[in-house]
Design a protein around this motif. Structure first.
Motif, PDB file in Angstrom:
ATOM      1  N   ASN A   9       3.913 -10.307   3.266  1.00  0.00           N
ATOM      2  CA  ASN A   9       2.738 -11.175   3.270  1.00  0.00           C
ATOM      3  C   ASN A   9       1.780 -10.845   4.425  1.00  0.00           C
ATOM      4  O   ASN A   9       0.586 -10.659   4.182  1.00  0.00           O
ATOM      5  CB  ASN A   9       3.174 -12.645   3.306  1.00  0.00           C
ATOM      6  N   GLU A  12      -0.165  -7.349   3.887  1.00  0.00           N
ATOM      7  CA  GLU A  12      -1.056  -7.106   2.745  1.00  0.00           C
ATOM      8  C   GLU A  12      -2.480  -6.752   3.176  1.00  0.00           C
ATOM      9  O   GLU A  12      -3.065  -5.797   2.660  1.00  0.00           O
ATOM     10  CB  GLU A  12      -1.072  -8.327   1.815  1.00  0.00           C
ATOM     11  N   GLU A  13      -3.016  -7.495   4.104  1.00  0.00           N
ATOM     12  CA  GLU A  13      -4.397  -7.241   4.516  1.00  0.00           C
ATOM     13  C   GLU A  13      -4.547  -5.854   5.132  1.00  0.00           C
ATOM     14  O   GLU A  13      -5.483  -5.124   4.811  1.00  0.00           O
ATOM     15  CB  GLU A  13      -4.855  -8.301   5.521  1.00  0.00           C
ATOM     16  N   GLY A  16      -4.772  -3.152   2.661  1.00  0.00           N
ATOM     17  CA  GLY A  16      -5.922  -3.196   1.761  1.00  0.00           C
ATOM     18  C   GLY A  16      -5.657  -3.979   0.488  1.00  0.00           C
ATOM     19  O   GLY A  16      -6.304  -3.746  -0.534  1.00  0.00           O
ATOM     20  N   MET A  17      -4.729  -4.924   0.550  1.00  0.00           N
ATOM     21  CA  MET A  17      -4.372  -5.728  -0.630  1.00  0.00           C
ATOM     22  C   MET A  17      -4.914  -7.142  -0.468  1.00  0.00           C
ATOM     23  O   MET A  17      -5.135  -7.618   0.645  1.00  0.00           O
ATOM     24  CB  MET A  17      -2.848  -5.778  -0.788  1.00  0.00           C
ATOM     25  N   ARG A  18      -5.104  -7.798  -1.585  1.00  0.00           N
ATOM     26  CA  ARG A  18      -5.493  -9.203  -1.572  1.00  0.00           C
ATOM     27  C   ARG A  18      -4.263 -10.041  -1.247  1.00  0.00           C
ATOM     28  O   ARG A  18      -3.136  -9.631  -1.518  1.00  0.00           O
ATOM     29  CB  ARG A  18      -6.051  -9.605  -2.934  1.00  0.00           C
ATOM     30  N   PRO A  19      -4.442 -11.229  -0.684  1.00  0.00           N
ATOM     31  CA  PRO A  19      -3.295 -12.099  -0.391  1.00  0.00           C
ATOM     32  C   PRO A  19      -2.504 -12.409  -1.664  1.00  0.00           C
ATOM     33  O   PRO A  19      -3.073 -12.762  -2.694  1.00  0.00           O
ATOM     34  CB  PRO A  19      -3.929 -13.374   0.173  1.00  0.00           C
ATOM     35  N   GLU A  21      -0.968 -10.259  -3.545  1.00  0.00           N
ATOM     36  CA  GLU A  21      -0.956  -9.138  -4.486  1.00  0.00           C
ATOM     37  C   GLU A  21       0.385  -8.407  -4.512  1.00  0.00           C
ATOM     38  O   GLU A  21       0.860  -7.996  -5.569  1.00  0.00           O
ATOM     39  CB  GLU A  21      -2.075  -8.151  -4.153  1.00  0.00           C
ATOM     40  N   THR A  24       2.904 -10.482  -6.490  1.00  0.00           N
ATOM     41  CA  THR A  24       2.521 -10.475  -7.900  1.00  0.00           C
ATOM     42  C   THR A  24       2.901  -9.141  -8.546  1.00  0.00           C
ATOM     43  O   THR A  24       3.450  -9.109  -9.648  1.00  0.00           O
ATOM     44  CB  THR A  24       1.009 -10.731  -8.049  1.00  0.00           C
ATOM     45  N   THR A  25       2.632  -8.059  -7.856  1.00  0.00           N
ATOM     46  CA  THR A  25       2.987  -6.732  -8.357  1.00  0.00           C
ATOM     47  C   THR A  25       4.497  -6.583  -8.471  1.00  0.00           C
ATOM     48  O   THR A  25       5.006  -6.055  -9.463  1.00  0.00           O
ATOM     49  CB  THR A  25       2.402  -5.639  -7.440  1.00  0.00           C
TER      50      THR A  25
END
Length: 138
Positions: A9, A12-13, A16-19, A21, A24-25
């Motif tokens: 968690n 992620e930022e 380069g991922m959305r919070p 993500e 979810t993946t």
């Protein structure tokens, strides 16, 4: 899984991922893995049909019912279980994937004579056994 969620968690930022993500993946990949495992098994389709009707009996009775539902060429296949113990082992290996697809399978002792029973029931919808939610961290 919880450790992974706590670790990924905050990363992620910076990745380069959305919070949310990454989780979810991960959950999407996990569902695809369940589906792939089930679709590759010759037992999946007949077990699904039988679970919709509901089944309770011995593994030998289950094997007999499943044998009636498939073609002769499938029964001769090396991938098809030939004996009740082989079917029981295969179903135990598939149990978590079946549960994810909405099929509950339970093994138990059915009566005082020690007969082992198996029951198949289709639940209302597919589900995952557990899910992890991680709140945003400061």
């Amino acid at each position: 899984m919880a450790d992974f969620a706590i670790w990924v968690n905050p990363c992620e930022e910076s990745l380069g991922m959305r919070p949310g993500e990454a989780l979810t993946t991960y959950q999407s990949n996990r569902a695809e893995t369940h589906n792939l495992a089930l679709e590759s098994s010759p037992l999946y389709e007949p077990v699904t049909k039988l679970a919709r009707e509901g089944f309770r009996g011995t593994v030998a009775e289950l094997l007999a019912r499943l044998n009636c539902m498939i073609s002769e060429s499938m029964r001769r296949s090396v991938r098809w279980p030939k004996a009740p113990n082989a079917l029981g082992n295969a179903l135990r290996r598939m149990a978590s994937n079946l549960r994810a697809a909405g099929i509950e399978i339970q093994f138990s002792r059915a009566d005082t004579s020690g007969r082992r029973a198996v029951s198949l029931v289709s639940t209302s919808e597919p589900r995952e056994r557990s899910s992890v939610t991680v709140s945003g961290r400061p």
